[in-house]
Design an enzyme around this catalytic site. Structure first.
Site, PDB file in Angstrom:
ATOM      1  N   ARG A 122       0.851  -1.207   0.000  1.00  0.00           N
ATOM      2  CA  ARG A 122       0.000   0.000   0.000  1.00  0.00           C
ATOM      3  C   ARG A 122       0.882   1.251   0.000  1.00  0.00           C
ATOM      4  O   ARG A 122       0.568   2.250  -0.624  1.00  0.00           O
ATOM      5  CB  ARG A 122      -0.949  -0.003   1.208  1.00  0.00           C
ATOM      6  CG  ARG A 122      -1.719   1.301   1.347  1.00  0.00           C
ATOM      7  CD  ARG A 122      -3.046   1.211   2.106  1.00  0.00           C
ATOM      8  NE  ARG A 122      -3.111   0.292   3.191  1.00  0.00           N
ATOM      9  CZ  ARG A 122      -2.613   0.511   4.422  1.00  0.00           C
ATOM     10  NH1 ARG A 122      -1.986   1.635   4.706  1.00  0.00           N
ATOM     11  NH2 ARG A 122      -2.737  -0.399   5.356  1.00  0.00           N
TER      12      ARG A 122
ATOM     13  N   TYR B 121     -14.851  16.792 -16.876  1.00  0.00           N
ATOM     14  CA  TYR B 121     -15.343  15.419 -16.913  1.00  0.00           C
ATOM     15  C   TYR B 121     -16.467  15.293 -15.871  1.00  0.00           C
ATOM     16  O   TYR B 121     -16.309  15.748 -14.725  1.00  0.00           O
ATOM     17  CB  TYR B 121     -14.197  14.444 -16.617  1.00  0.00           C
ATOM     18  CG  TYR B 121     -14.680  13.065 -16.295  1.00  0.00           C
ATOM     19  CD1 TYR B 121     -15.486  12.362 -17.190  1.00  0.00           C
ATOM     20  CD2 TYR B 121     -14.364  12.454 -15.094  1.00  0.00           C
ATOM     21  CE1 TYR B 121     -15.968  11.102 -16.890  1.00  0.00           C
ATOM     22  CE2 TYR B 121     -14.831  11.182 -14.781  1.00  0.00           C
ATOM     23  CZ  TYR B 121     -15.634  10.523 -15.686  1.00  0.00           C
ATOM     24  OH  TYR B 121     -16.120   9.277 -15.376  1.00  0.00           O
TER      25      TYR B 121
ATOM     26  N   ASP C 228      -5.850  19.124 -15.124  1.00  0.00           N
ATOM     27  CA  ASP C 228      -6.090  17.765 -15.601  1.00  0.00           C
ATOM     28  C   ASP C 228      -5.601  17.711 -17.053  1.00  0.00           C
ATOM     29  O   ASP C 228      -6.153  18.360 -17.942  1.00  0.00           O
ATOM     30  CB  ASP C 228      -7.592  17.436 -15.491  1.00  0.00           C
ATOM     31  CG  ASP C 228      -7.915  15.999 -15.884  1.00  0.00           C
ATOM     32  OD1 ASP C 228      -7.199  15.433 -16.718  1.00  0.00           O
ATOM     33  OD2 ASP C 228      -8.910  15.455 -15.366  1.00  0.00           O
TER      34      ASP C 228
ATOM     35  N   LYS D 184      -6.718   6.445 -19.918  1.00  0.00           N
ATOM     36  CA  LYS D 184      -6.903   6.953 -21.284  1.00  0.00           C
ATOM     37  C   LYS D 184      -5.626   6.771 -22.104  1.00  0.00           C
ATOM     38  O   LYS D 184      -5.202   5.654 -22.304  1.00  0.00           O
ATOM     39  CB  LYS D 184      -7.364   8.412 -21.227  1.00  0.00           C
ATOM     40  CG  LYS D 184      -8.436   8.688 -20.176  1.00  0.00           C
ATOM     41  CD  LYS D 184      -9.682   7.835 -20.335  1.00  0.00           C
ATOM     42  CE  LYS D 184     -10.715   8.193 -19.263  1.00  0.00           C
ATOM     43  NZ  LYS D 184     -11.759   7.213 -19.125  1.00  0.00           N
TER      44      LYS D 184
HETATM   45  C1  LIG Z   1     -10.536  14.412 -18.128  1.00  0.00           C
HETATM   46  C2  LIG Z   1     -10.784  13.243 -17.217  1.00  0.00           C
HETATM   47  N1  LIG Z   1     -10.293  13.269 -15.964  1.00  0.00           N
HETATM   48  C3  LIG Z   1     -10.518  12.250 -15.105  1.00  0.00           C
HETATM   49  C4  LIG Z   1     -11.253  11.147 -15.478  1.00  0.00           C
HETATM   50  C5  LIG Z   1     -11.487  10.044 -14.491  1.00  0.00           C
HETATM   51  O1  LIG Z   1     -10.670   8.957 -14.787  1.00  0.00           O
HETATM   52  P1  LIG Z   1     -11.046   7.417 -14.497  1.00  0.00           P
HETATM   53  O2  LIG Z   1     -12.157   7.040 -15.409  1.00  0.00           O
HETATM   54  O3  LIG Z   1      -9.749   6.719 -14.785  1.00  0.00           O
HETATM   55  O4  LIG Z   1     -11.425   7.337 -13.063  1.00  0.00           O
HETATM   56  C6  LIG Z   1     -11.761  11.066 -16.776  1.00  0.00           C
HETATM   57  C7  LIG Z   1     -12.557   9.905 -17.197  1.00  0.00           C
HETATM   58  O5  LIG Z   1     -13.132   9.868 -18.264  1.00  0.00           O
HETATM   59  C8  LIG Z   1     -11.522  12.146 -17.665  1.00  0.00           C
HETATM   60  O6  LIG Z   1     -12.007  12.152 -18.919  1.00  0.00           O
END
Ligand SMILES: Cc1ncc(COP(=O)(O)O)c(C=O)c1O
Length: 388
Positions: A50, A102, A173, A198
């Site tokens: 962990r 998102y 992000d 992604k």
């Molecule tokens: C821009 C963005 N940030 C964060 C996330 C969250 O990621 P996860 O689906 O791996 O939890 C996503 C998911 O689509 C995203 O598009």
């Protein structure tokens, strides 16, 4: 001389040579929960997975190098990373966040962080006067650039000036562009967020998330939090992401090339009322993208003439998959209204420009002529049906 990013995706300078891991080119998967101590007060450097695991640690070093950070932390998902990030804040704190984000991030802020006493101003960071929203209790500015799904582009350097002036954290992000195309820390951000699910993983086969920082004080807090909250990425998933990153450069280039061709094709379609791709010179963020990024990415959002047309596209595609997520080698088409942004209240979705005729494409690395052929077939069939 600093190495190029494609080389950094393959080789971690500090671990090069033949002495480590028997010269294995693929970093081993240390599938262990715990580590034996050679004696009392002695350690191999690892205690319990962990806290840290060699495979995860190797991945974290690679991602830190790609983002020019001093440390990166790997989580089980992007949302696990963002949820832990929110632990930096305390009840009474206020954050300025992009209105278009998102949907899962909005859901987290509105339902969990707010319950924990944190308040938010959801604003259009690329258009509004961000500074005018700063209050005495404001602690951070959180942006995506480009945003998911409306592809709004924020000038990171400009926003970082405001953050510095008011001693706020700037969190970016960087999921849509990846470090291959954009390095927010170099532009003044303090923390970079990634959904590693992604483009970093790139194969639609596993989930992951990252937080990267170039600040010693934040790194210490993150290390404390990951061992305490326990959402670190498992060894096998760490290995999958490491393998994905090896081809990040060629995947980003190829999918971007395909996306440019598809964006141009969409622009010529009568049924398409708007194409939102930051690589189009007509996109309002085009010049900012050219200034702060090395590419435009492979995400396209577009509006169709009607809800009926949009739904028919989703019904008819075959090779292009109607699926949530993005950034993998396969092209995906997503319906933000019922998928990625389903939990965002309708009025907010609509204010951000997401309607029932909005579709989002994550363009993959197929032969672009096959993608265009399928889209053309689907569009002609729908036009025939709807317009006779
Ligand atoms: C821009 C963005 N940030 C964060 C996330 C969250 O990621 P996860 O689906 O791996 O939890 C996503 C998911 O689509 C995203 O598009």
């Amino acid at each position: 001389m600093a190495r190029g990013i494609e080389t950094k995706c393959l080789h971690l300078e500090e671990e090069e040579g033949y002495s480590s891991n028997y010269g294995a080119l693929s970093y081993p998967i240390y599938q262990t929960a715990t580590y034996a101590h050679p004696g009392v007060g002695k350690s191999t450097g690892y205690d319990y997975s962990r806290l840290q695991n060699p495979t995860r640690e190797h991945l974290e070093k690679v991602v830190a190098t790609l983002e020019n950070g001093i440390d990166a932390l790997a989580f089980s998902t992007g949302m696990a990373a963002i949820a832990m990030l929110m632990e930096l804040f305390a009840p009474g704190d206020h954050l300025i966040v992009d209105a278009d984000l998102y949907g899962g991030s909005i859901r987290l802020f509105n339902n969990i962080s707010e319950k924990n006493g944190i308040t938010f101003s959801h604003i259009d960071c690329c258009k509004e006067d961000v500074e005018s929203y700063v209050r005495g209790n404001t602690k951070a500015i959180y942006v995506e650039t480009p945003t998911n799904p409306m592809m709004n582009v924020t000038d990171i350097e400009k926003i970082s000036g405001i953050a510095r002036k008011h001693h706020l954290l700037l969190i970016v992000d960087n999921t849509f562009l990846t470090p291959y195309f954009q390095n927010p820390l170099d532009l003044g951000a303090d923390i970079v967020v990634h959904s590693g699910t992604k483009y970093l993983g790139g194969h639609n086969d596993t989930l992951a998330g990252f937080l990267v920082t170039n600040r010693e004080d934040i790194r210490e807090k993150f290390r404390f939090l990951i061992k305490t909250t326990g959402a670190g990425l498992a060894p096998f998933d760490s290995w999958l992401i490491l393998r994905g990153i090896k081809t990040l450069g060629i995947r980003m280039e190829k999918s971007q090339q395909n996306a440019a061709a598809i964006a141009n094709w969409l622009q010529e379609q009568k049924a398409v009322t708007k194409v939102i791709y930051p690589g189009l010179p007509t996109h309002p963020g085009y010049e900012t993208m050219k200034k702060q990024a090395r590419g435009f990415g492979a995400m396209i959002t577009f509006q169709l003439e009607s809800r009926e047309f949009a739904l028919a596209v989703l019904e008819k595609v075959r090779m292009i998959k109607f699926a949530e997520s993005l950034g993998g080698v396969e092209t995906l088409i997503t319906y933000p209204t019922t998928q990625t942004h389903a939990d965002v209240p309708k009025e907010i979705r609509e204010r951000n420009g997401i309607t029932e005729s909005t579709l989002r494409l994550s363009v993959g690395i197929e032969d672009v002529k096959d993608l265009l052929e399928e889209l053309d077939k689907v569009f002609r069939e729908i036009e025939g049906k709807l317009h006779g």
